[in-house]
Design an enzyme around this catalytic site. Sequence first.
Site, PDB file in Angstrom:
ATOM      1  N   ASP A  12       0.848  -1.200   0.000  1.00  0.00           N
ATOM      2  CA  ASP A  12       0.000   0.000   0.000  1.00  0.00           C
ATOM      3  C   ASP A  12       0.887   1.254   0.000  1.00  0.00           C
ATOM      4  OD1 ASP A  12       0.954  -0.470   2.613  1.00  0.00           O
ATOM      5  OD2 ASP A  12      -0.784   0.490   3.556  1.00  0.00           O
ATOM      6  N   HIS A 243       9.597  -0.172   9.340  1.00  0.00           N
ATOM      7  CA  HIS A 243       8.563  -1.217   9.342  1.00  0.00           C
ATOM      8  C   HIS A 243       8.705  -2.160   8.143  1.00  0.00           C
ATOM      9  CE1 HIS A 243       6.527   0.461  12.751  1.00  0.00           C
ATOM     10  NE2 HIS A 243       6.281   1.603  12.157  1.00  0.00           N
TER      11      HIS A 243
HETATM   12  O1  RIB Z   1       2.309  -0.222  11.065  1.00  0.00           O
HETATM   13  C1  RIB Z   1       3.179   0.002   9.994  1.00  0.00           C
HETATM   14  C2  RIB Z   1       2.550  -0.405   8.678  1.00  0.00           C
HETATM   15  O2  RIB Z   1       1.405   0.404   8.418  1.00  0.00           O
HETATM   16  C3  RIB Z   1       3.446  -0.232   7.470  1.00  0.00           C
HETATM   17  O3  RIB Z   1       3.171  -1.244   6.547  1.00  0.00           O
HETATM   18  C4  RIB Z   1       3.024   1.095   6.932  1.00  0.00           C
HETATM   19  O4  RIB Z   1       3.343   1.249   5.572  1.00  0.00           O
HETATM   20  C5  RIB Z   1       1.558   1.091   7.183  1.00  0.00           C
HETATM   21  O5  RIB Z   1       0.913   0.395   6.151  1.00  0.00           O
HETATM   22 CA    CA Z   2       2.804  -0.616   4.197  1.00  0.00          CA
END
Ligand code: RIB
Ligand code: CA
Length: 317
Positions: A12, A243
């Site tokens: 995303d 992340h």
């Molecule tokens: O919590 C972090 C996640 O949430 C990552 O994938 C960031 O891109 C959002 O989608």
């Molecule tokens: Ca993401």
Amino acid sequence: MTSSTRILIDTDPGIDDAMAIFFALASPELEVVGLTTVFGNAHTDLCTINALRLLDIAGRPDIPVAQGASRPLAMNYRGPVAFVHGEDGQGDVFLPPSTRQVEPVHAAQFIIDTVMAAPEDITIVLLGPFTNMALAMLMRPDLTSFVKQIVVMGGAAFTSGNASPAAEANILNDPEAADIVFGADCPIVMAGLDVTHSITMTNDDLARFGKIPGPRAAHLAAIVPYYSGFYRDRNHVDGIYVHDSTTISYLLAPHLFTWTELPIRVDTGHSVCRGKTLPALHDSDEEGPWQGRRPVRILTSVDARGVIELEFDHLSR
Ligand code: RIB
Ligand code: CA
């Protein structure tokens, strides 16, 4: 690791998704066989536009993109998070549109087709809500017996959430889908907040993107200030938590992590704990709601400096 781990990335994009996608594309140890898109950081249409734009920047028009779900399985989309990723999902740099086209199939069908064309060879990397993968599993119930492994960024097993006190954002954006995927019949690795909140790329680190030649690093240098601004204002962090890239670091260098292996359920109730990822902590739990579930490899600690240098090393190539 063998020389060609074939991965399909569901994403995303999203600033940290862009980092992870470029990290994967910069890794000769990995072959990215496709991108599928989902709502999350932005609406699905915009995430798809961004996936195409990112592949343009990376000079990889050969990689197919399939658009997926525009809403969760059993609730309304909670909406874009422009305050984290920008109105354009890419730090408000407003890239030109891509001239590329998406594949003429839904992402869930693309996942099925990709896996079944190469049984037990495809690793699926989930960087957004798990909706497309769950849909693929509902459409083809034996699908995951043909998947090599699933590596997810999502969840918070032994720590608090980031989208609610209980839940991590990718899980809270579709808890029903996440509960389906954690029931998959293949190895699953969870790179959740238990480990990603231990990896801080400092602002000094982020400044390094500006010194790396090439269009990938130039784009990251342009977009990360927006992301670090969010972390500064909301979390009082000097830099960003890493992340989505953690999935790629794990694939390249699992020795930099430690983990525990326990089955997981997701709270799909409508209480304050909705979206919480719950490991089975006691043997007796496995006879209850966790019964029949394979243990998930939950990453719990990491050589943070090691994975940060790994990412910069690859992106500098
Ligand atoms: O919590 C972090 C996640 O949430 C990552 O994938 C960031 O891109 C959002 O989608
Ligand atoms: Ca993401």
